[in-house]
Design a protein around this motif. Sequence first.
Motif, PDB file in Angstrom:
ATOM      1  N   GLU A 114      82.794  11.540 126.418  1.00  0.00           N
ATOM      2  CA  GLU A 114      84.114  12.026 126.033  1.00  0.00           C
ATOM      3  C   GLU A 114      84.673  11.183 124.889  1.00  0.00           C
ATOM      4  OE1 GLU A 114      85.805  14.645 126.921  1.00  0.00           O
ATOM      5  OE2 GLU A 114      84.206  15.318 128.260  1.00  0.00           O
ATOM      6  N   ARG A 117      82.926  12.250 121.713  1.00  0.00           N
ATOM      7  CA  ARG A 117      83.428  13.510 121.158  1.00  0.00           C
ATOM      8  C   ARG A 117      84.762  13.301 120.446  1.00  0.00           C
ATOM      9  NH1 ARG A 117      82.584  18.358 125.474  1.00  0.00           N
ATOM     10  NH2 ARG A 117      84.040  17.093 126.691  1.00  0.00           N
ATOM     11  N   ASN A 118      85.614  12.460 121.026  1.00  0.00           N
ATOM     12  CA  ASN A 118      86.884  12.163 120.363  1.00  0.00           C
ATOM     13  C   ASN A 118      86.653  11.466 119.026  1.00  0.00           C
ATOM     14  OD1 ASN A 118      88.226  13.235 122.568  1.00  0.00           O
ATOM     15  ND2 ASN A 118      88.547  11.257 123.556  1.00  0.00           N
ATOM     16  N   GLN A 161      83.630  20.110 120.622  1.00  0.00           N
ATOM     17  CA  GLN A 161      84.343  20.242 121.890  1.00  0.00           C
ATOM     18  C   GLN A 161      83.476  20.900 122.961  1.00  0.00           C
ATOM     19  OE1 GLN A 161      87.775  22.452 120.646  1.00  0.00           O
ATOM     20  NE2 GLN A 161      88.836  20.653 119.798  1.00  0.00           N
TER      21      GLN A 161
END
Length: 692
Positions: A114, A117-118, A161
């Motif tokens: 996560e 991805r950010n 995403q």
Amino acid sequence: MGFLNPAFLFGIVAAVIPLLIHLWHRRQVKTVDFSSLMFLILAHKQTARRIHLYNILLLLLRMAIITLIALALSRPLLKNNLFFVGHRAKTSCVIILDNSYSMGYQDISGQRFELARNKATEVLSSLQSGDQSALILMSDIADPVIRKLTPDLDLVRTAIQQAKLTYRGTNIVASVNLAHEILTGADNLNQEIYLITDLAGWKGTTPIPNRSGAKIFILPIGDQVAENAGITSIQASRPLIGTHLPVQIEVEIGNYTNAPLNQTLVQVFFNDLKRRSIQLPAQLETDLSVSFSHQFQTVGSHIGHLQLPMDRLEADNRRYFVFEAYGGIKTLCVTDAPFYLLAALNPSSSAGDQAGLDPSFQTSATISPGAISPSEISTVSVEDWDILLLSDLETFSSNTIQQIQAFLRAGKSLILFAGMDLVKPVQTNQNLRDWLGITLGENVIWNPPTQITLSDPQHVIFDPFEETAFIGDSAPRFFRGLEMSVESTAKVLAQFQNQIPFLVEYRIENGTVLIFNASGKTLTDADLLVTPYFLPLLQQSVLYAKSRQVAMNRQLTVGQPLSIHLRELVDRVEIGPPDGQPSKSIQLDQDRHIAFAGTDQPGIYQIDIYGNEDKQRQFLAVNLDSSESDLRPINLERAGVLLSAHTVDSQEELDQKLNTLRTGREIWGELLVLALALMGIESLVANRNQKG
């Protein structure tokens, strides 16, 4: 100032060419005697001075023109540290997002994938209109989600995403090379590659050349030293397992931490039922090895898994296994004297009692033997038996040859004890060469007796023995044998000390053949039959021959393709994945091979093989690449050296570097305009000089 094509700066060297030409012509001036023209001397000096000035001006103009053209081709870029520069260079970038299973580790700040991805979204947000981007998901394969550079940054953002973690390991090389390949055809000459990774799984990575010349940035993910333990392997102490016989199951657990591993409980499940729990001791920076004993009560495939307590990386806490237990293997002995063979194949039988075998050998009926004389072989049905065992035949009759062919074509197995009784060597040799892969020669007598050595000591048939077990005072002695040559496709597993083959493996049609250069009924040729070696040797041979009737690897790694060669005719094959999705029908090629590449999840896969009237069910265990469980990262500086990359520890540092690299103004157009203007001036000066 920077240059987008710095190689063209070497063109500035060409600016000295006009100077060299000028100096060369000066050396060519010659003094010529002429009549006295004293009244013209003053005019001559004035003209020569003017011509010299024109030549110097032309020389400087021509050198400046060549220099400006070389500078324009190198595409100079004025950076934003100049107050009059505000233009931003267009950028093409490739984002490499690590989605190997180690990225599922739960840091204090969140799951690493996560966070990655950010970070990828932040990189994308730094791009502007006119910039291009592509996206590669990196595991042990390069998955180009968006392979072609696109100005549609929203499309790339959506792909980021929607990206998912995989159960695969890490391979840096494939993804980085693909990124270079994508940028090779980029429209924008400002090119960038962003590798967003936890830096785990880089072991063995070698330097990767920067083929595209792009600026590479490594953005590390993970804000703490990760601690992890994972199950790395499960295997039986012997590869061939019989029913009702104790076998040791050996388990390896990797401790990937610099601190002692806490007391850990390993739970063992067979066929989804918990059978036992194993308490592991705490150890420091070392792998743990534990084992337990188990008896398989039924014939067939036994599936299960081992489970560790939940930790910050859940993916590697479970490891699956499939063990095949063999029992009731129907073995038909074709010989006039089956006593020793029956006693070794089933020690619990009356033959075993008569042979005086130790009670420890009185095992359950892993092998179910039967016996007939050679004259009865025509009455045998292939469907009734798994193994055909021929011993000490005097000749290979037409009925015998037909049964050999039928067994091998049906995917069954054949074991032959050659003996010394063959009386038709010419016809026999032709049949042996065609179907058994050997040619027999004359009898050989050894005095003193000889022994055997193992040509392939790692073969599973020899699993119960040490490599030197067949040499020594207690080892079998051989007094007679046969000269034997083997086909190139046959494999010699053991041989006598004079290099004559003792045990040969040969595969033909769909079957497997094992040939012993020894007698199975008499002690005249060797004392093998009455030594402790004969029983495990023969039983291992039968177990191995049976295991070859389904030629498949039952333990695969995620992503490793499954390949099966089916020994018998089948209608179709279906494979059921472990996630409960519907089974997939697999096509067979003309050689009865099937290939299945959908092993992208760990778990137990169910394989159903449909024949004319029945269905066979096999199982396959697919597990993670255990090397990815080691989360200890490569040194960031070392990673930068391997990729010729910039290493960035913070977003602020990245922003500063991007501001320096991206923002600026290309002035190659202005330089070309100036070069053209100087060409015009040079032309005017040259014409005026000629007229003067």
